[in-house]
Design a protein around this motif. Structure first.
Motif, PDB file in Angstrom:
ATOM      1  N   ASP A   1      -5.719  -7.206   1.584  1.00 24.73           N
ATOM      2  CA  ASP A   1      -6.079  -5.922   2.191  1.00 24.73           C
ATOM      3  C   ASP A   1      -7.370  -5.333   1.615  1.00 24.73           C
ATOM      4  O   ASP A   1      -7.887  -4.354   2.141  1.00 24.73           O
ATOM      5  CB  ASP A   1      -4.945  -4.898   1.996  1.00 24.73           C
ATOM      6  N   TYR A   2      -7.889  -5.904   0.540  1.00 27.14           N
ATOM      7  CA  TYR A   2      -9.082  -5.342  -0.101  1.00 27.14           C
ATOM      8  C   TYR A   2     -10.277  -5.300   0.854  1.00 27.14           C
ATOM      9  O   TYR A   2     -11.021  -4.335   0.900  1.00 27.14           O
ATOM     10  CB  TYR A   2      -9.469  -6.128  -1.353  1.00 27.14           C
TER      11      TYR A   2
ATOM     12  N   PRO B   1      -4.364  -8.318  -2.380  1.00 26.92           N
ATOM     13  CA  PRO B   1      -5.776  -8.719  -2.280  1.00 26.92           C
ATOM     14  C   PRO B   1      -6.233  -8.994  -0.849  1.00 26.92           C
ATOM     15  O   PRO B   1      -7.406  -8.816  -0.530  1.00 26.92           O
ATOM     16  CB  PRO B   1      -5.857  -9.989  -3.133  1.00 26.92           C
TER      17      PRO B   1
ATOM     18  N   THR C   1       0.855  -1.186   0.000  1.00 26.39           N
ATOM     19  CA  THR C   1       0.000   0.000   0.000  1.00 26.39           C
ATOM     20  C   THR C   1       0.886   1.230   0.000  1.00 26.39           C
ATOM     21  O   THR C   1       1.785   1.353   0.840  1.00 26.39           O
ATOM     22  CB  THR C   1      -0.934   0.003   1.229  1.00 26.39           C
TER      23      THR C   1
ATOM     24  N   TYR D   1     -10.461  -2.376   3.159  1.00 28.78           N
ATOM     25  CA  TYR D   1     -10.911  -1.152   2.507  1.00 28.78           C
ATOM     26  C   TYR D   1     -12.415  -1.195   2.224  1.00 28.78           C
ATOM     27  O   TYR D   1     -13.160  -0.303   2.600  1.00 28.78           O
ATOM     28  CB  TYR D   1     -10.141  -0.900   1.210  1.00 28.78           C
ATOM     29  N   PHE D   2     -12.863  -2.251   1.568  1.00 38.16           N
ATOM     30  CA  PHE D   2     -14.257  -2.301   1.120  1.00 38.16           C
ATOM     31  C   PHE D   2     -15.255  -2.448   2.259  1.00 38.16           C
ATOM     32  O   PHE D   2     -16.419  -2.117   2.101  1.00 38.16           O
ATOM     33  CB  PHE D   2     -14.453  -3.400   0.076  1.00 38.16           C
TER      34      PHE D   2
END
Length: 193
Positions: free
Chosen positions: A56-57, A54, A38, A60-61
């Motif tokens: 860490d997605y 991926p 990141t 965030y979402f």
């Protein structure tokens, strides 16, 4: 709140825009190797943060601060000219309509026609020689899908023109996020699309 590391730059406001615009994917890969999964980049006065892992997605979402509608509105305005007021009025209805049309129930109706078209295009590729798998898949799926979703006559008639159209679409799609964030001066190849 911890901020991601910044990719180093020399010129204020411009930041890394020129280097980024020349080869976005190469630039992102280099920054990821240098700074981690990141990181943030300054490009044409804008902070662009990349989350490349991926794993860490979800963070965030699933964040309560993340608002998809708010995130896509500026892109929509820059690429399609839809003003914020119109976007706010119609986004949910359009989103729900598109999502509904792409649901399993509706896709089942077109599966057979799409499968037949895919088979025809695969046969046109022939069985001799070597072929790039990604290009083969694009050459099969793109014309079949475009004609099925948007109707016969949407694509150019000449095969070489279809190839040019596909190449333009791939460039537009691959660099969409960068092209909508940066002035066309820095992403001129995308802007031509």
């Amino acid at each position: 709140l911890n901020q991601p590391p910044w990719f180093p730059y020399r010129v204020p406001w411009i930041g890394s825009a020129v280097e980024f615009g020349k080869a976005p994917l190469h630039f992102i890969d280099r920054a990821r190797k240098q700074l981690g999964a990141t990181f943030s980049v300054l490009a044409a006065g804008k902070r662009i943060t990349f989350v490349t892992d991926p794993d860490d997605y979800g963070t965030y979402f699933q964040s309560p601060e993340a608002d998809f509608q708010q995130a896509v509105q500026p892109f929509t305005e820059r690429t399609a000219g839809v003003k914020a007021s119109s976007f706010a009025l119609y986004h949910k209805a359009i989103h729900d309509t598109v999502k509904g049309r792409l649901s399993g129930v509706h896709l089942g109706r077109i599966r057979e026609r799409l499968g037949c078209s895919f088979r025809e295009k695969f046969l046109e590729l022939g069985q001799e020689g070597e072929i790039n798998l990604m290009e083969a898949i694009r050459n099969v799926m793109f014309p079949s899908t475009v004609q099925l979703l948007f109707g016969e006559g949407t694509l150019p008639r000449e095969e070489s023109d279809v190839g040019k159209f596909l190449k333009t679409f791939v460039k537009f799609d691959e660099d969409f996020e960068y092209g909508t964030e940066l002035p066309s001066l820095f992403v001129w190849q995308w802007a031509k699309c």
